[in-house]
Design a protein around this motif. Structure first.
Motif, PDB file in Angstrom:
ATOM      1  N   PRO A 171      14.617   3.681   7.008  1.00 53.96           N
ATOM      2  CA  PRO A 171      14.157   4.887   6.303  1.00 53.96           C
ATOM      3  C   PRO A 171      12.856   4.716   5.541  1.00 53.96           C
ATOM      4  CG  PRO A 171      16.048   3.930   5.191  1.00 53.96           C
ATOM      5  CD  PRO A 171      15.908   3.200   6.496  1.00 53.96           C
ATOM      6  N   ASP A 172      12.452   3.461   5.250  1.00 46.15           N
ATOM      7  CA  ASP A 172      11.182   3.268   4.549  1.00 46.15           C
ATOM      8  C   ASP A 172      10.052   2.863   5.507  1.00 46.15           C
ATOM      9  OD1 ASP A 172      12.364   0.816   5.045  1.00 46.15           O
ATOM     10  OD2 ASP A 172      11.755  -0.094   3.151  1.00 46.15           O
ATOM     11  N   GLY A 173      10.332   2.854   6.804  1.00 45.58           N
ATOM     12  CA  GLY A 173       9.303   2.506   7.774  1.00 45.58           C
ATOM     13  C   GLY A 173       8.580   3.742   8.290  1.00 45.58           C
ATOM     14  N   PRO A 174       7.465   3.577   8.982  1.00 42.55           N
ATOM     15  CA  PRO A 174       6.851   2.297   9.334  1.00 42.55           C
ATOM     16  C   PRO A 174       5.821   1.785   8.317  1.00 42.55           C
ATOM     17  CG  PRO A 174       5.711   4.041  10.502  1.00 42.55           C
ATOM     18  CD  PRO A 174       6.829   4.706   9.710  1.00 42.55           C
ATOM     19  N   ARG A 175       5.525   2.584   7.276  1.00 37.91           N
ATOM     20  CA  ARG A 175       4.440   2.180   6.361  1.00 37.91           C
ATOM     21  C   ARG A 175       4.803   2.245   4.896  1.00 37.91           C
ATOM     22  NH1 ARG A 175      -0.952   4.995   9.048  1.00 37.91           N
ATOM     23  NH2 ARG A 175      -0.965   3.795  10.993  1.00 37.91           N
ATOM     24  N   GLY A 176       6.061   2.517   4.578  1.00 37.88           N
ATOM     25  CA  GLY A 176       6.455   2.516   3.183  1.00 37.88           C
ATOM     26  C   GLY A 176       6.342   3.874   2.528  1.00 37.88           C
ATOM     27  N   PRO A 177       6.510   3.914   1.198  1.00 35.16           N
ATOM     28  CA  PRO A 177       6.674   2.789   0.288  1.00 35.16           C
ATOM     29  C   PRO A 177       7.990   2.032   0.510  1.00 35.16           C
ATOM     30  CG  PRO A 177       6.129   4.818  -0.895  1.00 35.16           C
ATOM     31  CD  PRO A 177       6.499   5.198   0.486  1.00 35.16           C
ATOM     32  N   ARG A 178       7.983   0.778   0.129  1.00 40.66           N
ATOM     33  CA  ARG A 178       9.162  -0.072   0.291  1.00 40.66           C
ATOM     34  C   ARG A 178      10.360   0.544  -0.431  1.00 40.66           C
ATOM     35  NH1 ARG A 178      11.296  -4.361  -2.922  1.00 40.66           N
ATOM     36  NH2 ARG A 178      12.483  -5.871  -1.679  1.00 40.66           N
ATOM     37  N   GLU A 204      14.645  -1.135 -10.126  1.00 42.41           N
ATOM     38  CA  GLU A 204      13.494  -1.481 -10.961  1.00 42.41           C
ATOM     39  C   GLU A 204      12.320  -1.958 -10.101  1.00 42.41           C
ATOM     40  OE1 GLU A 204      14.826  -4.319 -13.810  1.00 42.41           O
ATOM     41  OE2 GLU A 204      16.167  -2.907 -14.846  1.00 42.41           O
ATOM     42  N   ASP A 205      12.635  -2.783  -9.090  1.00 37.98           N
ATOM     43  CA  ASP A 205      11.592  -3.267  -8.177  1.00 37.98           C
ATOM     44  C   ASP A 205      10.946  -2.111  -7.423  1.00 37.98           C
ATOM     45  OD1 ASP A 205      12.026  -5.845  -8.931  1.00 37.98           O
ATOM     46  OD2 ASP A 205      13.038  -6.466  -7.093  1.00 37.98           O
ATOM     47  N   PHE A 206      11.773  -1.180  -6.999  1.00 30.50           N
ATOM     48  CA  PHE A 206      11.274  -0.025  -6.258  1.00 30.50           C
ATOM     49  C   PHE A 206      10.238   0.729  -7.072  1.00 30.50           C
ATOM     50  CE2 PHE A 206      12.030   4.655  -5.614  1.00 30.50           C
ATOM     51  CZ  PHE A 206      11.299   4.772  -4.444  1.00 30.50           C
ATOM     52  N   ARG A 207      10.543   0.981  -8.311  1.00 36.67           N
ATOM     53  CA  ARG A 207       9.631   1.738  -9.161  1.00 36.67           C
ATOM     54  C   ARG A 207       8.351   0.952  -9.467  1.00 36.67           C
ATOM     55  NH1 ARG A 207      11.953   6.230 -11.665  1.00 36.67           N
ATOM     56  NH2 ARG A 207      10.457   6.093 -13.364  1.00 36.67           N
ATOM     57  N   SER A 208       8.494  -0.339  -9.733  1.00 36.79           N
ATOM     58  CA  SER A 208       7.309  -1.141 -10.050  1.00 36.79           C
ATOM     59  C   SER A 208       6.433  -1.357  -8.818  1.00 36.79           C
ATOM     60  CB  SER A 208       7.721  -2.495 -10.641  1.00 36.79           C
ATOM     61  OG  SER A 208       8.481  -3.236  -9.710  1.00 36.79           O
ATOM     62  N   ASN A 209       7.066  -1.479  -7.638  1.00 31.46           N
ATOM     63  CA  ASN A 209       6.296  -1.687  -6.409  1.00 31.46           C
ATOM     64  C   ASN A 209       5.561  -0.438  -5.945  1.00 31.46           C
ATOM     65  OD1 ASN A 209       6.841  -4.418  -5.979  1.00 31.46           O
ATOM     66  ND2 ASN A 209       8.798  -3.975  -4.977  1.00 31.46           N
ATOM     67  N   LEU A 210       6.018   0.729  -6.411  1.00 33.37           N
ATOM     68  CA  LEU A 210       5.362   1.967  -6.013  1.00 33.37           C
ATOM     69  C   LEU A 210       3.889   1.991  -6.436  1.00 33.37           C
ATOM     70  CD1 LEU A 210       7.784   5.005  -6.545  1.00 33.37           C
ATOM     71  CD2 LEU A 210       6.737   4.224  -4.426  1.00 33.37           C
ATOM     72  N   LYS A 211       3.617   1.523  -7.636  1.00 35.25           N
ATOM     73  CA  LYS A 211       2.241   1.517  -8.118  1.00 35.25           C
ATOM     74  C   LYS A 211       1.369   0.605  -7.267  1.00 35.25           C
ATOM     75  CE  LYS A 211       1.431   1.385 -12.553  1.00 35.25           C
ATOM     76  NZ  LYS A 211       1.453   0.967 -13.978  1.00 35.25           N
ATOM     77  N   ILE A 212       1.915  -0.567  -6.910  1.00 35.00           N
ATOM     78  CA  ILE A 212       1.173  -1.515  -6.082  1.00 35.00           C
ATOM     79  C   ILE A 212       0.933  -0.929  -4.700  1.00 35.00           C
ATOM     80  CG2 ILE A 212       1.243  -3.817  -5.047  1.00 35.00           C
ATOM     81  CD1 ILE A 212       3.065  -4.643  -7.403  1.00 35.00           C
ATOM     82  N   TRP A 213       1.989  -0.345  -4.135  1.00 37.08           N
ATOM     83  CA  TRP A 213       1.869   0.261  -2.806  1.00 37.08           C
ATOM     84  C   TRP A 213       0.843   1.384  -2.808  1.00 37.08           C
ATOM     85  CZ3 TRP A 213       2.397   5.184  -0.994  1.00 37.08           C
ATOM     86  CH2 TRP A 213       2.448   5.341   0.393  1.00 37.08           C
ATOM     87  N   TRP A 214       0.873   2.206  -3.854  1.00 38.39           N
ATOM     88  CA  TRP A 214      -0.025   3.359  -3.933  1.00 38.39           C
ATOM     89  C   TRP A 214      -1.480   2.919  -3.878  1.00 38.39           C
ATOM     90  CZ3 TRP A 214       0.142   8.387  -3.311  1.00 38.39           C
ATOM     91  CH2 TRP A 214      -0.870   9.191  -3.820  1.00 38.39           C
ATOM     92  N   LYS A 215      -1.822   1.854  -4.586  1.00 39.43           N
ATOM     93  CA  LYS A 215      -3.201   1.381  -4.625  1.00 39.43           C
ATOM     94  C   LYS A 215      -3.637   0.776  -3.289  1.00 39.43           C
ATOM     95  CE  LYS A 215      -3.225   0.415  -9.585  1.00 39.43           C
ATOM     96  NZ  LYS A 215      -3.293  -0.631 -10.634  1.00 39.43           N
ATOM     97  N   LYS A 216      -2.708   0.090  -2.601  1.00 40.24           N
ATOM     98  CA  LYS A 216      -3.066  -0.624  -1.378  1.00 40.24           C
ATOM     99  C   LYS A 216      -2.950   0.201  -0.106  1.00 40.24           C
ATOM    100  CE  LYS A 216      -2.080  -5.400  -2.752  1.00 40.24           C
ATOM    101  NZ  LYS A 216      -1.303  -6.610  -2.425  1.00 40.24           N
ATOM    102  N   TYR A 217      -1.898   1.052  -0.052  1.00 39.72           N
ATOM    103  CA  TYR A 217      -1.558   1.632   1.245  1.00 39.72           C
ATOM    104  C   TYR A 217      -1.544   3.161   1.298  1.00 39.72           C
ATOM    105  CZ  TYR A 217       0.170  -3.120   1.981  1.00 39.72           C
ATOM    106  OH  TYR A 217       0.275  -4.477   2.068  1.00 39.72           O
ATOM    107  N   ALA A 218      -1.696   3.832   0.178  1.00 43.46           N
ATOM    108  CA  ALA A 218      -1.572   5.296   0.175  1.00 43.46           C
ATOM    109  C   ALA A 218      -2.565   5.963   1.119  1.00 43.46           C
ATOM    110  CB  ALA A 218      -1.746   5.832  -1.236  1.00 43.46           C
ATOM    111  N   HIS A 219      -3.769   5.400   1.241  1.00 43.17           N
ATOM    112  CA  HIS A 219      -4.777   6.004   2.117  1.00 43.17           C
ATOM    113  C   HIS A 219      -4.374   5.946   3.589  1.00 43.17           C
ATOM    114  CE1 HIS A 219      -5.686   1.706   2.261  1.00 43.17           C
ATOM    115  NE2 HIS A 219      -6.349   1.932   3.372  1.00 43.17           N
ATOM    116  N   LYS A 220      -3.440   5.030   3.933  1.00 43.66           N
ATOM    117  CA  LYS A 220      -2.966   4.922   5.309  1.00 43.66           C
ATOM    118  C   LYS A 220      -1.800   5.851   5.590  1.00 43.66           C
ATOM    119  CE  LYS A 220      -4.246   0.037   5.771  1.00 43.66           C
ATOM    120  NZ  LYS A 220      -3.751  -1.317   6.093  1.00 43.66           N
TER     121      LYS A 220
END
Length: 259
Positions: free
Chosen positions: A129-136, A225-241
């Motif tokens: 459900p979180d594939g193919p590009r996330g967010p995790r 907790e990891d899900f919420r904290s990783n969202l910010k990281i994912w947003w900066k790296k992968y949101a444009h994809k």
């Protein structure tokens, strides 16, 4: 023109060699490990099965347990039409696993129609459900929509290893190390039939986190907790994809950035 054909031929050969190498490597690691499996069974009728993209590496062995050995029925994995999807498709084909090509960003309508057809024929549809590009650890609409439209139940599939390598990818995929202990699990069935879309996706997410906790991984609260904290990281790296972010993910991001 000739050089282009030669290059394409080399790429195809390299892909085939790489796929076979990965397949052999998976088996070499798997055979050294100690394994345990929950005693649950899949139903005779078609159903939806979900697991996190980060657990993709060894899920072919779960397939051998719950499909090939126990039920002897077919399950098909929804795989993206992207380049990495082709690699995954070729690897899991060695295990006798079929695929439905498409994702939320490409070929989604076609994949939905085919998935509903497969379930009607008594086959299972397997989704990350979180594939193919996330967010995790996010849950896209697909699993809930397919389960609701086909009036079938959902099963959560998972594995945890006591020793593993974790890739530096958006999904933090893990690969068990040789001689580790791997706990594979298949949950009891659950339904999202009478739930709103957001509630249905939250239920799927929580069931998968509960499976991780039961298998010796992180607790459900830690995963949240990891899900919420990783969202910010994912947003900066992968949101444009992946510009097609669901409203509930945007709500969580808004909450995070307001704090």
């Amino acid at each position: 023109m000739a050089s282009c054909k030669f290059k394409n031929t080399l790429e195809k050969v390299a892909l085939s060699v790489g796929v076979f190498f990965i397949y052999i490597l998976m088996w070499l690691i798997f055979l050294t490990c100690k394994k345990s499996y929950t005693p649950n069974f899949l139903p005779q009728n078609g159903c939806v099965v979900v697991f996190w993209h980060g657990r993709l590496s060894f899920m072919s062995f779960a397939y051998r347990r719950w499909w090939s050995s126990q039920n002897r029925k077919q399950g098909k994995v929804i795989i993206s039409d992207h380049k990495d999807g082709e690699l995954i498709t070729r690897i899991i084909k060695f295990f006798g696993i079929g695929t439905i090509r498409g994702s939320s960003s490409k070929g989604g309508a076609r994949a939905l129609i085919e998935a509903l057809r497969e379930i009607k024929q008594g086959h299972d549809v397997i989704i990350t459900p979180d594939g193919p590009r996330g967010p995790r650890h996010s849950v896209a609409d697909g699993a809930a929509v397919i389960a609701q439209k086909s009036s079938c139940e959902i099963y959560a599939l998972n594995f945890e290893a006591n020793s593993f390598w974790e890739f530096k990818s958006w999904d933090k995929m893990i690969l068990p190390k040789p001689f580790s202990t791997i706990n594979f699990s298949l949950s009891a069935p659950f339904s999202v039939a009478n739930l709103e879309q957001k509630e249905a996706k939250e239920k799927i997410q929580n069931e998968l986190w509960r499976a991780s906790q039961n298998d010796g991984g992180k607790s459900a609260e830690q995963n949240k907790e990891d899900f919420r904290s990783n969202l910010k990281i994912w947003w900066k790296k992968y949101a444009h994809k992946n510009p097609q972010i669901s409203d509930d993910i945007r709500e969580i991001l808004d909450e995070i950035y307001e704090k």
